[in-house]
Design an enzyme around this catalytic site. Structure first.
Site, PDB file in Angstrom:
ATOM      1  CB  SER A 106      -1.651   3.542   4.573  1.00  0.00           C
ATOM      2  OG  SER A 106      -1.301   4.463   5.670  1.00  0.00           O
ATOM      3  N   GLY A 107      -4.239   1.140   3.863  1.00  0.00           N
ATOM      4  CA  GLY A 107      -4.484  -0.059   2.997  1.00  0.00           C
ATOM      5  C   GLY A 107      -3.772  -1.246   3.213  1.00  0.00           C
ATOM      6  CD1 TRP A 110      -7.976  -5.021  -0.667  1.00  0.00           C
ATOM      7  CD2 TRP A 110      -7.480  -2.933  -1.167  1.00  0.00           C
ATOM      8  NE1 TRP A 110      -8.281  -4.919  -2.089  1.00  0.00           N
ATOM      9  CE2 TRP A 110      -8.061  -3.528  -2.451  1.00  0.00           C
ATOM     10  CE3 TRP A 110      -6.865  -1.703  -1.271  1.00  0.00           C
ATOM     11  CZ2 TRP A 110      -8.252  -2.670  -3.657  1.00  0.00           C
ATOM     12  CZ3 TRP A 110      -7.218  -0.870  -2.605  1.00  0.00           C
ATOM     13  CH2 TRP A 110      -7.887  -1.568  -3.700  1.00  0.00           C
ATOM     14  CB  THR A 154       6.602  -4.263   9.459  1.00  0.00           C
ATOM     15  OG1 THR A 154       7.088  -3.440  10.442  1.00  0.00           O
ATOM     16  CG2 THR A 154       7.423  -3.691   8.216  1.00  0.00           C
ATOM     17  CG  HIS A 155       1.814  -0.509  10.574  1.00  0.00           C
ATOM     18  ND1 HIS A 155       1.383  -0.436   9.333  1.00  0.00           N
ATOM     19  CD2 HIS A 155       0.972  -1.200  11.371  1.00  0.00           C
ATOM     20  CE1 HIS A 155       0.310  -0.893   9.493  1.00  0.00           C
ATOM     21  NE2 HIS A 155      -0.037  -1.421  10.222  1.00  0.00           N
ATOM     22  CB  SER A 185      -8.686   5.218   8.580  1.00  0.00           C
ATOM     23  OG  SER A 185      -8.823   3.854   8.698  1.00  0.00           O
ATOM     24  CB  SER A 278     -15.458  -5.915  -4.520  1.00  0.00           C
ATOM     25  OG  SER A 278     -16.068  -6.944  -3.720  1.00  0.00           O
ATOM     26  CG  PHE A 279     -15.727  -1.839   0.781  1.00  0.00           C
ATOM     27  CD1 PHE A 279     -14.467  -1.615   1.571  1.00  0.00           C
ATOM     28  CD2 PHE A 279     -16.949  -1.968   1.520  1.00  0.00           C
ATOM     29  CE1 PHE A 279     -14.736  -1.290   3.010  1.00  0.00           C
ATOM     30  CE2 PHE A 279     -16.981  -1.612   2.933  1.00  0.00           C
ATOM     31  CZ  PHE A 279     -15.933  -1.303   3.654  1.00  0.00           C
ATOM     32  N   GLY A 308     -13.355   2.264   3.674  1.00  0.00           N
ATOM     33  CA  GLY A 308     -12.218   2.074   2.309  1.00  0.00           C
ATOM     34  C   GLY A 308     -12.300   3.071   1.212  1.00  0.00           C
TER      35      GLY A 308
END
Length: 350
Positions: A106-107, A110, A154-155, A185, A278-279, A308
């Site tokens: 979920s990002g 990043w 954490t997830h 993803s 940036s990606f 992404g």
């Protein structure tokens, strides 16, 4: 008689298949041969002892027979690499800890790097992997060695977060992303990692995702719990970040994040951050993190960052798959406070 560890059944109306998530434990049933129940698709293959305190290795078959190898503990599915899940209850938080919470893919990586840049006030992406500060992955002893202020990711579901996080009133950043891109993803992530042993097709994987038969479990339940936390105004400091809005309105979202963290950063600093993250720049940084990782299992791992982009799901979802997913979403997330966009360009709702 056969003994099964039963997490969830596809068979409607079977009252015996109670959801284990409600009690955080595996549920065991004795199934009579010839009853028909032994043929119900299970989330795991039969196991001999579900009361063991350690992880139980299981295989999760999709509808075509391709299997994902996972760990089962306390009625939950975990990645094969999670060895410190049981340690998190004893975690000692610090008042200046920042917790980054999200469902996988979920990002998280990043936003973790962005948080480190903001808090350190240095225009330099992390040299260590996100996993190096992942609560359930590295464990409490390792995190105790980290200097303050710590950015810990954490997830874990909200109710599984260590109690000390709330007692110390730590700040929590919650990141979410549209579930169709999350599912896609996740498919690539799992398929590209040998320890999962999965070679299935995307439509079959999507069915597993919709049923919660993936590492960390049901996306819908994860989001429903956070929905309750947000709407009920739980006594904790939470900042909500939407991946798609961060992609489209980077400077605005970083300004909001700074306010939440009680930080003052100039517009010029945030503009440089945008270029830095940036990606292409971010992907190069993450690739270097893998190459230089002190964690042996991550060295030489396949790409962690794929595209992404917002809306790549359109290249993988058929019309029928999309309709099936939308119907499930409307049923499971009815009345949710979350607003998702599934397009590259979208108009933000007020």
């Amino acid at each position: 008689m056969a003994l099964y560890s039963w997490y969830k059944s596809k068979r409607p109306g079977d009252n015996r298949t109670e959801r284990c998530l409600a009690e955080d434990k595996a549920v065991v049933y004795s199934v009579e041969e010839g009853s028909g129940l032994e043929n119900v698709p299970l989330i795991a293959q039969p196991v001999r002892n579900t009361s063991r305190p350690d992880m139980e290795k299981v295989t999760v078959p999709d509808r075509n027979g391709d299997q994902i190898t996972l760990n089962l503990k306390a009625g939950r599915l975990w990645p094969m690499t999670m060895e410190h899940v049981a340690d998190v209850c004893g975690f000692t938080a610090r008042p200046d800890d920042v917790f980054l919470c999200s469902y996988p893919r979920s990002g998280t990586h990043w936003v973790s790097d962005l948080l480190v840049v903001l808090i350190s006030n240095r225009l330099q992406l992390q040299t260590a992997l996100k996993a190096d500060a992942m609560l359930e992955y590295v464990g409490c002893d390792h995190l105790d060695t980290k200097p303050s202020p710590r950015v810990i990711n954490t997830h874990l579901n909200y109710h599984l977060l260590p109690k000390d996080v709330f007692q110390k009133q730590c700040k929590i950043v919650f990141v979410y992303r549209n579930p169709k891109d999350v599912a896609l993803s996740y498919y690539h992530f799992i398929k590209e990692r040998k320890h999962y042993g999965y070679n299935g097709k995307f439509p079959a994987f999507l069915e597993l995702f919709m049923e919660g038969k993936v590492p960390y479990g049901d996306w819908f339940e994860y989001m429903q719990e956070w929905n309750s936390v947000i709407e009920e105004g739980r006594p904790c400091q939470i900042h909500i970040m939407y991946y798609e809005q961060l992609k489209q309105h980077f400077l605005r979202e970083m300004s909001r994040l700074c306010s939440f963290l009680d930080l003052t950063r100039s517009t010029e600093f945030l503009e440089e951050m945008e270029k830095l993250s940036s990606f292409d720049s971010f992907k190069r940084s993450v690739d270097a993190q893998f190459d230089n990782s002190a964690l042996d299992e991550w060295k030489g791992a396949p790409q962690f960052i794929r595209t992404g982009v917002v809306g790549d799901w359109k290249n993988w979802f058929t019309v029928a798959l999309n309709e099936e997913f939308d119907e499930l979403y409307q049923r499971r997330m009815k009345g949710s406070c979350f607003n998702f966009s599934y397009e590259t360009d979208f108009t933000e709702s007020v």
